[in-house]
Design a protein around this motif. Sequence first.
Motif, PDB file in Angstrom:
ATOM      1  N   VAL A   8      39.073  34.988  32.916  1.00 26.92           N
ATOM      2  CA  VAL A   8      39.170  35.209  33.563  1.00 26.92           C
ATOM      3  C   VAL A   8      39.993  36.957  33.481  1.00 26.92           C
ATOM      4  N   GLY A   9      40.404  36.703  32.329  1.00 27.02           N
ATOM      5  CA  GLY A   9      41.357  38.774  31.544  1.00 27.02           C
ATOM      6  C   GLY A   9      39.925  39.383  31.850  1.00 27.02           C
ATOM      7  N   LEU A  10      38.424  38.957  31.556  1.00 28.71           N
ATOM      8  CA  LEU A  10      37.065  39.939  31.520  1.00 28.71           C
ATOM      9  C   LEU A  10      36.941  40.287  32.870  1.00 28.71           C
ATOM     10  N   TYR A  11      37.065  39.301  33.618  1.00 32.49           N
ATOM     11  CA  TYR A  11      36.915  39.425  34.824  1.00 32.49           C
ATOM     12  C   TYR A  11      37.263  40.630  35.928  1.00 32.49           C
ATOM     13  N   ILE A  12      38.930  40.287  35.664  1.00 32.06           N
ATOM     14  CA  ILE A  12      40.040  41.064  36.358  1.00 32.06           C
ATOM     15  C   ILE A  12      40.035  42.479  35.457  1.00 32.06           C
ATOM     16  N   ALA A  13      39.148  42.667  33.803  1.00 36.11           N
ATOM     17  CA  ALA A  13      38.984  43.751  33.281  1.00 36.11           C
ATOM     18  C   ALA A  13      38.397  45.168  34.099  1.00 36.11           C
ATOM     19  N   SER A  14      36.998  43.619  34.471  1.00 35.95           N
ATOM     20  CA  SER A  14      35.533  43.810  34.811  1.00 35.95           C
ATOM     21  C   SER A  14      36.193  44.793  36.700  1.00 35.95           C
ATOM     22  N   GLU A  15      36.846  43.848  37.187  1.00 40.96           N
ATOM     23  CA  GLU A  15      37.264  44.510  38.716  1.00 40.96           C
ATOM     24  C   GLU A  15      37.586  45.925  38.792  1.00 40.96           C
ATOM     25  N   LYS A  16      38.681  45.757  37.886  1.00 38.14           N
ATOM     26  CA  LYS A  16      39.297  47.271  37.545  1.00 38.14           C
ATOM     27  C   LYS A  16      38.405  48.170  37.222  1.00 38.14           C
ATOM     28  N   VAL A  17      37.868  48.524  36.916  1.00 36.36           N
ATOM     29  CA  VAL A  17      36.283  49.872  36.937  1.00 36.36           C
ATOM     30  C   VAL A  17      35.500  50.240  38.360  1.00 36.36           C
ATOM     31  N   GLN A  18      36.340  50.657  38.608  1.00 33.83           N
ATOM     32  CA  GLN A  18      35.675  51.450  39.867  1.00 33.83           C
ATOM     33  C   GLN A  18      34.213  52.397  39.481  1.00 33.83           C
ATOM     34  N   GLN A  19      34.234  52.429  40.615  1.00 39.93           N
ATOM     35  CA  GLN A  19      32.186  52.431  40.444  1.00 39.93           C
ATOM     36  C   GLN A  19      31.449  53.385  41.587  1.00 39.93           C
ATOM     37  N   VAL A  20      31.074  54.411  41.982  1.00 39.55           N
ATOM     38  CA  VAL A  20      30.293  54.235  43.130  1.00 39.55           C
ATOM     39  C   VAL A  20      29.034  55.227  42.626  1.00 39.55           C
ATOM     40  N   ILE A  21      27.475  53.958  43.385  1.00 39.59           N
ATOM     41  CA  ILE A  21      26.588  54.332  43.240  1.00 39.59           C
ATOM     42  C   ILE A  21      25.611  54.460  44.381  1.00 39.59           C
ATOM     43  N   PHE A  22      24.691  55.546  44.579  1.00 35.10           N
ATOM     44  CA  PHE A  22      24.137  56.182  45.453  1.00 35.10           C
ATOM     45  C   PHE A  22      22.908  56.147  44.963  1.00 35.10           C
ATOM     46  N   ASP A  23      21.619  55.882  46.231  1.00 34.96           N
ATOM     47  CA  ASP A  23      20.428  55.743  45.948  1.00 34.96           C
ATOM     48  C   ASP A  23      19.628  56.773  46.474  1.00 34.96           C
ATOM     49  N   TYR A  24      18.858  57.522  45.632  1.00 37.50           N
ATOM     50  CA  TYR A  24      18.621  59.467  46.201  1.00 37.50           C
ATOM     51  C   TYR A  24      17.002  59.121  46.025  1.00 37.50           C
ATOM     52  N   THR A  25      15.943  58.436  46.081  1.00 36.66           N
ATOM     53  CA  THR A  25      14.836  57.999  45.644  1.00 36.66           C
ATOM     54  C   THR A  25      13.940  58.485  46.641  1.00 36.66           C
ATOM     55  N   LYS A  26      14.314  58.931  48.269  1.00 37.09           N
ATOM     56  CA  LYS A  26      13.824  58.767  49.001  1.00 37.09           C
ATOM     57  C   LYS A  26      14.177  60.209  49.828  1.00 37.09           C
ATOM     58  N   CYS A  27      15.216  60.577  49.217  1.00 36.92           N
ATOM     59  CA  CYS A  27      15.469  62.100  49.920  1.00 36.92           C
ATOM     60  C   CYS A  27      14.720  62.477  50.459  1.00 36.92           C
ATOM     61  N   ASN A  28      13.355  62.870  49.019  1.00 39.56           N
ATOM     62  CA  ASN A  28      12.419  64.495  50.177  1.00 39.56           C
ATOM     63  C   ASN A  28      11.809  63.901  50.526  1.00 39.56           C
ATOM     64  N   THR A  29      11.492  62.495  51.452  1.00 38.85           N
ATOM     65  CA  THR A  29      10.967  62.230  51.580  1.00 38.85           C
ATOM     66  C   THR A  29      11.379  61.206  53.507  1.00 38.85           C
ATOM     67  N   ASP A  30      12.411  61.168  53.169  1.00 33.82           N
ATOM     68  CA  ASP A  30      13.512  60.760  54.640  1.00 33.82           C
ATOM     69  C   ASP A  30      14.834  61.392  55.023  1.00 33.82           C
ATOM     70  N   ALA A  31      14.572  62.471  54.096  1.00 37.20           N
ATOM     71  CA  ALA A  31      16.396  62.884  55.047  1.00 37.20           C
ATOM     72  C   ALA A  31      16.009  64.239  55.310  1.00 37.20           C
ATOM     73  N   GLY A  32      16.122  64.839  56.403  1.00 40.80           N
ATOM     74  CA  GLY A  32      15.892  66.724  56.676  1.00 40.80           C
ATOM     75  C   GLY A  32      16.466  67.543  56.396  1.00 40.80           C
ATOM     76  N   GLU A  33      15.774  68.992  57.071  1.00 44.30           N
ATOM     77  CA  GLU A  33      16.517  70.101  56.976  1.00 44.30           C
ATOM     78  C   GLU A  33      17.707  70.480  56.665  1.00 44.30           C
ATOM     79  N   THR A  34      18.440  69.404  58.342  1.00 47.14           N
ATOM     80  CA  THR A  34      20.094  69.142  57.972  1.00 47.14           C
ATOM     81  C   THR A  34      21.516  67.928  58.085  1.00 47.14           C
ATOM     82  N   PHE A  35      21.948  67.946  57.487  1.00 44.90           N
ATOM     83  CA  PHE A  35      22.896  66.226  57.155  1.00 44.90           C
ATOM     84  C   PHE A  35      22.598  66.066  57.979  1.00 44.90           C
ATOM     85  N   ALA A  36      22.297  64.954  57.820  1.00 46.56           N
ATOM     86  CA  ALA A  36      22.176  63.384  58.974  1.00 46.56           C
ATOM     87  C   ALA A  36      22.836  62.110  57.770  1.00 46.56           C
TER      88      ALA A  36
END
Length: 397
Positions: free
Chosen positions: A48-76
């Motif tokens: 329980v202690g290890l799980y709580i310590a892990s959950e306190k870690v804040q994380q943001v992750i995003f996948d940008y693999t297809k940005c060159n094919t799926d994203a346009g010249e303007t924000f969307a």
Amino acid sequence: MEEKKQSKRPANTAFKQQRLKAWQPILTPKTVLPAYFIIGLIFVPIGVGLYIASEKVQQVIFDYTKCNTDAGETFAPPKDTSLGIYQWKFTNATNTCTVQFDIPKTFPSPVFLYYRLTNFYQNHRRYVKSFDPDQLTGKMRNVTDLVTTCDPLRIPPVQIFNLSDGSTITTAAGAQYYPCGLIANSLFSGLFQQNSIFIIPYTYPADFIGGASPLDDNSLFRCIANTSTMPVGTGACGPDSGIKYEFTQVGIAWPADGQKFMKTKWTDSPALVTQNLIPPPEWVKIFPQWKNGFNASNLPDLQKWERFQVWMRTAGMPNFRKLYGRNNGYPMTSGRYEVDIVFNFDVSRFSGTKSLVLSTVSFLGGKNPFLGIAYVFVGILCWILGIVFLVRQMVKP
């Protein structure tokens, strides 16, 4: 005289005849049942202690693999909402993916910046061995002295080095790749630009040319929307504030790696650098400062290039993340951020993906709930087995 008959019979000793004194525990319900409950009592709170310590870690992750094919010249916004991206765009002129994403809750310092790759097998036997340790420690090696495991990236295939402007350099007969080998050549080059995480609109510095040197110390994020103030810069985090959040490469490599990577002794003979040291093929394509080869002024200092050191420590699994920068001084305020990513590292060649990760840490490191869950599972399993055996003993002693 009769010959003595040879015998394979072991000597008549306590050790060889297995007569040593030994303790053989007799397992009874009185000894086994308490052990199950005690193990469960120890493991569950730890889990329980290890799980709580892990959950306190804040994380943001995003996948940008297809940005060159799926994203346009303007924000969307991307069509795939699971990517973790608010909106993105791709600028063909500079080969740059610009991503906007949200930090839902302020990240306390230190904050770490990672890149994550999938399906990239750095643990392949030939790949792992493809480097010359003496070359990395700065020794002035002849090409014949380089280890053959650097092949096929040990000796340039032709003796004429073609430059980006169409001109050529006649290399010496003993020219070599520096650094040689497959690991160095495949260096992650999806650079988060020198001014890369910051507030919109942002006025780029006069010397910004759309590409960053991998030796740059800082990667910066733009904050574009927030009601609170940022610890870096002045004013509120918003469209007109120009506030930036910086990451540095200093301190991201293991201290032990400082002895494995040194400035090359070739710098003592600057006249020999251009003809004898050739950048790896992928470096020539990707890094602007080496598109025309090495010279005495642009030769990389491997001792200070910690992002290179991190890459050279190969991962054991095909899906991994590597540290790219850190900020030890300031928290990262909640809000909407923007980052520019040079789209150089092609993952389609190995059917992989690439992601950016921002994370804090606990005393156990990054976010990883598995260890806590495993401890709780083992503890509960011991309790269940203990109860089952206890009922069995009570019903039928």
